[in-house]
Design a protein around this motif. Structure first.
Motif, mmCIF file in Angstrom:
data_model
loop_
_atom_site.group_PDB
_atom_site.id
_atom_site.type_symbol
_atom_site.label_atom_id
_atom_site.label_comp_id
_atom_site.label_asym_id
_atom_site.label_seq_id
_atom_site.Cartn_x
_atom_site.Cartn_y
_atom_site.Cartn_z
ATOM 1 N N ASP A 172 0.810 -1.214 0.000
ATOM 2 C CA ASP A 172 0.000 0.000 0.000
ATOM 3 C C ASP A 172 0.843 1.264 0.000
ATOM 4 O O ASP A 172 0.317 2.363 -0.191
ATOM 5 C CB ASP A 172 -0.955 0.004 1.203
ATOM 6 N N GLU A 173 2.163 1.138 0.180
ATOM 7 C CA GLU A 173 3.043 2.310 0.152
ATOM 8 C C GLU A 173 3.594 2.604 -1.237
ATOM 9 O O GLU A 173 4.285 3.608 -1.437
ATOM 10 C CB GLU A 173 4.198 2.114 1.140
ATOM 11 N N PHE A 393 -12.802 -11.987 -3.604
ATOM 12 C CA PHE A 393 -12.220 -10.645 -3.542
ATOM 13 C C PHE A 393 -12.614 -9.898 -2.277
ATOM 14 O O PHE A 393 -11.783 -9.236 -1.649
ATOM 15 C CB PHE A 393 -12.620 -9.863 -4.796
ATOM 16 N N THR A 394 -13.884 -10.004 -1.884
ATOM 17 C CA THR A 394 -14.312 -9.271 -0.688
ATOM 18 C C THR A 394 -13.631 -9.812 0.571
ATOM 19 O O THR A 394 -13.199 -9.039 1.430
ATOM 20 C CB THR A 394 -15.843 -9.350 -0.536
ATOM 21 N N SER A 395 -13.509 -11.125 0.666
ATOM 22 C CA SER A 395 -12.856 -11.707 1.843
ATOM 23 C C SER A 395 -11.376 -11.328 1.893
ATOM 24 O O SER A 395 -10.828 -11.024 2.970
ATOM 25 C CB SER A 395 -13.002 -13.231 1.839
ATOM 26 N N ARG A 401 -7.517 -5.332 5.207
ATOM 27 C CA ARG A 401 -7.863 -4.201 6.075
ATOM 28 C C ARG A 401 -7.693 -4.544 7.549
ATOM 29 O O ARG A 401 -7.296 -3.695 8.355
ATOM 30 C CB ARG A 401 -9.319 -3.774 5.813
ATOM 31 N N ASP A 402 -7.983 -5.800 7.908
ATOM 32 C CA ASP A 402 -7.886 -6.216 9.312
ATOM 33 C C ASP A 402 -6.466 -6.595 9.720
ATOM 34 O O ASP A 402 -6.223 -6.893 10.898
ATOM 35 C CB ASP A 402 -8.806 -7.419 9.569
ATOM 36 N N GLY A 403 -5.544 -6.653 8.761
ATOM 37 C CA GLY A 403 -4.173 -7.048 9.083
ATOM 38 C C GLY A 403 -3.967 -8.546 9.089
ATOM 39 O O GLY A 403 -2.882 -9.016 9.453
ATOM 40 N N ARG A 498 -4.646 -2.192 7.655
ATOM 41 C CA ARG A 498 -3.974 -1.471 6.573
ATOM 42 C C ARG A 498 -5.025 -0.829 5.671
ATOM 43 O O ARG A 498 -6.176 -1.244 5.648
ATOM 44 C CB ARG A 498 -3.136 -2.459 5.733
ATOM 45 N N PRO A 499 -4.610 0.167 4.911
ATOM 46 C CA PRO A 499 -5.543 0.733 3.924
ATOM 47 C C PRO A 499 -5.901 -0.315 2.872
ATOM 48 O O PRO A 499 -5.219 -1.329 2.709
ATOM 49 C CB PRO A 499 -4.724 1.870 3.293
ATOM 50 N N ALA A 500 -6.990 -0.051 2.173
ATOM 51 C CA ALA A 500 -7.378 -0.961 1.082
ATOM 52 C C ALA A 500 -6.284 -0.978 0.019
ATOM 53 O O ALA A 500 -5.600 0.019 -0.214
ATOM 54 C CB ALA A 500 -8.697 -0.511 0.472
ATOM 55 N N LEU A 501 -6.106 -2.133 -0.619
ATOM 56 C CA LEU A 501 -5.041 -2.291 -1.620
ATOM 57 C C LEU A 501 -5.608 -2.272 -3.030
ATOM 58 O O LEU A 501 -5.070 -2.908 -3.919
ATOM 59 C CB LEU A 501 -4.293 -3.608 -1.398
ATOM 60 N N GLY A 502 -6.677 -1.566 -3.241
ATOM 61 C CA GLY A 502 -7.242 -1.497 -4.586
ATOM 62 C C GLY A 502 -6.338 -0.719 -5.507
ATOM 63 O O GLY A 502 -5.154 -0.943 -5.592
ATOM 64 N N VAL A 503 -6.854 0.254 -6.202
ATOM 65 C CA VAL A 503 -6.056 1.042 -7.117
ATOM 66 C C VAL A 503 -5.280 2.079 -6.322
ATOM 67 O O VAL A 503 -5.853 2.879 -5.598
ATOM 68 C CB VAL A 503 -6.954 1.736 -8.162
#
Length: 506
Positions: A172-173, A393-395, A401-403, A498-503
């Motif tokens: 995510d960075e 994908f949702t899971s 997000r939960d780490g 963590r933040p979402a890892l989408g786009v």
């Protein structure tokens, strides 16, 4: 055409004859003998005939003579240096072109023996290449001594200091940028230097591109041209990756051409029928020498394949790997590779999908769905994927997000044989989450087989895997980097939302 233009010497034909060590008389005799023994014909070919061809007095010999020359010099007829005369049209013909008569072929043209032999030889080299990819990659590694990596010698891996971060970077960075105005690469694979590894398509021409030859002569089960993201810039100080666009076949025309050329000059069979690999040499590798610096983004289209080392975490961490089947995939067959792994590409050519799929994490998710859960291929057609509504994908998103899933990038390496790039990532998944998401994981998929048990992520196992000499360069590198940084990766105390890892493009 003026007389001076018509009398330009045919330097190509002169060069072919001289490299064969033949005088003009020798060449005339060889052609006469070839016509008699193979075709039962006895043309009047003399030293004077050869001289007229070489001086350019005859621009375009009869088809039978061109065929004989092509067979003798083992090349296509259009590689003999002759110039097809341009017909002089009358003023009426230039302004009122006549329609060509409509004709139908009654039977397919018979394949020339010369063409068949050339294609058979190409297939044999291609087959041997697939059987010895790992050994050839290790041998090719020695051509890039300044780019070998400590701890990864003799694995076929090379890289550049600027391509590897000091430690794994949380995904995510990393920001991604898609540059639609990227300049075209200097080399595409259609250059004259690649001609020797592009087989004859007919007596007159070679295959225009290497991928055309694969399609017609040795097509694997999965062989489709798809839009892909082309790596054109990298900066770990920010960290930042920049991409343009390319097609899958663009990579085949450079990567597989490099591999075929190397195999053609470095694979030999001894008297006992065993394969022999001599010392690596660039001397006859014209296409590899043309590419020159493998880390110059402007020289060739560099397609990024995303390989993910999946670690089931906890007190006894383990990894899963993938045995790739050379009959099913166009590259990397016969080796043990990362699971999942896939080309960085969108799931559809629809603009909305390209935008949504320009994400390393989305690519990893789709590969999990395809390779471990037996979802259908996201083959570039159809509507954009509804990631926020569909499983898994949702899971997977929720676990990030939960780490419970932590994803890092380990850097970028190259396979020394093909110069194909691997964007190496690692996903550390909490045991309960792994078991829940992958409870229905398959044992085989469209690209190969998945071992029924995971490998313990421990030093002895990793040593045995490396000593097996079956690991792909990318898998060897990912395991090495992950083991080197295992404390950071497996630190359960570091797991946090963590933040979402989408786009994450910028």
């Amino acid at each position: 055409m003026s007389r001076d233009e018509a009398r330009l010497p045919n330097t190509v034909l002169i060069g072919l004859r001289e490299r064969a060590g033949l005088s003009q008389q020798d060449l005339a005799d060889e052609l006469t003998n070839l016509a008699a023994t193979r075709y039962g014909k006895y043309p009047q070919i003399t030293r004077k005939t050869i001289g007229r061809w070489e001086r350019g007095e005859v621009l375009w010999p009869q088809p039978f003579y061109r065929r004989l020359l092509a067979q003798l010099f083992d090349c296509a007829a259009d590689e003999l240096g002759f110039r097809r005369p341009r017909p002089v049209q009358s003023e009426h013909e230039q302004t009122v072109p006549m329609a060509a008569p409509l004709t139908f072929a009654t039977t397919p043209a018979a394949t020339e023996p010369h063409v068949e032999r050339d294609q058979d030889e190409w297939r044999q080299i291609r087959s041997a290449l697939d059987r010895h990819r790992r050994d050839l990659a290790v041998l090719a590694e020695s051509l890039y001594r300044d780019h070998r990596l400590p701890g990864l010698e003799n694995t076929g891996v090379i890289s550049s200091p600027g391509w590897l971060p000091a430690e794994p970077v949380p995904l995510d960075e990393i920001t991604l940028a898609l540059d639609s105005a990227t300049a075209e690469p200097a080399i595409t694979g259609g250059e004259p230097e690649s001609a020797p590894v592009r087989p004859l398509a007919s007596i007159d021409t070679r295959y225009r591109c290497y991928h055309d030859a694969i399609r017609d002569l040795a097509a694997p089960r999965l062989f489709e041209n798809r839009l892909c993201f082309r790596l054109v810039g990298l900066d770990w100080t920010k960290p930042h990756m920049r991409f343009g666009q390319m097609s899958f076949f663009d990579a085949m025309d450079t990567n597989e051409t490099l591999a075929h050329e190397f195999a053609a000059h470095h694979l030999a069979i001894d008297s006992g029928g065993e394969t022999v690999l001599p010392r690596a040499s660039q001397r006859r590798l014209a296409f590899r020498k043309l590419i020159a610096d493998p880390f110059d983004f402007s020289r060739r289209p560099l397609m990024g394949a995303i390989g993910t080392l999946t670690i089931r975490g906890g007190e006894c961490p383990s990894v899963v790997l993938h045995q790739r089947d050379s009959a099913r995939v166009a590259g990397g067959g016969g080796m043990v590779h990362l699971l999942p792994a896939g080309i960085f590409q969108p799931s559809s050519v629809i603009p909305a999908a390209i935008t949504a799929d320009f994400s390393i994490w989305r690519n990893i998710q789709r590969e999990y769905a395809e390779e471990l859960l037996n979802h259908g291929e996201y083959d570039g057609s159809g509507r954009p994927i509804r990631y926020h509504e569909l499983e898994p994908f949702t899971s997977l998103d929720n676990a990030v997000r939960d780490g419970r899933i932590r994803v890092f990038c380990l850097g970028i390496t190259l396979d020394a044989l093909t110069l194909a790039g691997d964007i190496l990532t690692v996903a550390v998944i909490a045991p309960d989450t792994y078991d829940e998401v992958f409870t229905k994981a398959v044992e085989t998929n469209s690209e190969g087989s998945v071992p029924t048990r995971a490998f313990p992520f421990e030093e002895n196992t990793l040593t045995r895997l490396r000593e097996s000499k079956r690991l792909s360069p990318g898998a060897a590198a990912a395991l090495h980097f992950a083991w080197t940084h295992r404390k950071l990766l497996l630190d359960q105390g570091a797991a946090r939302p963590r933040p979402a890892l989408g786009v994450v493009s910028a």
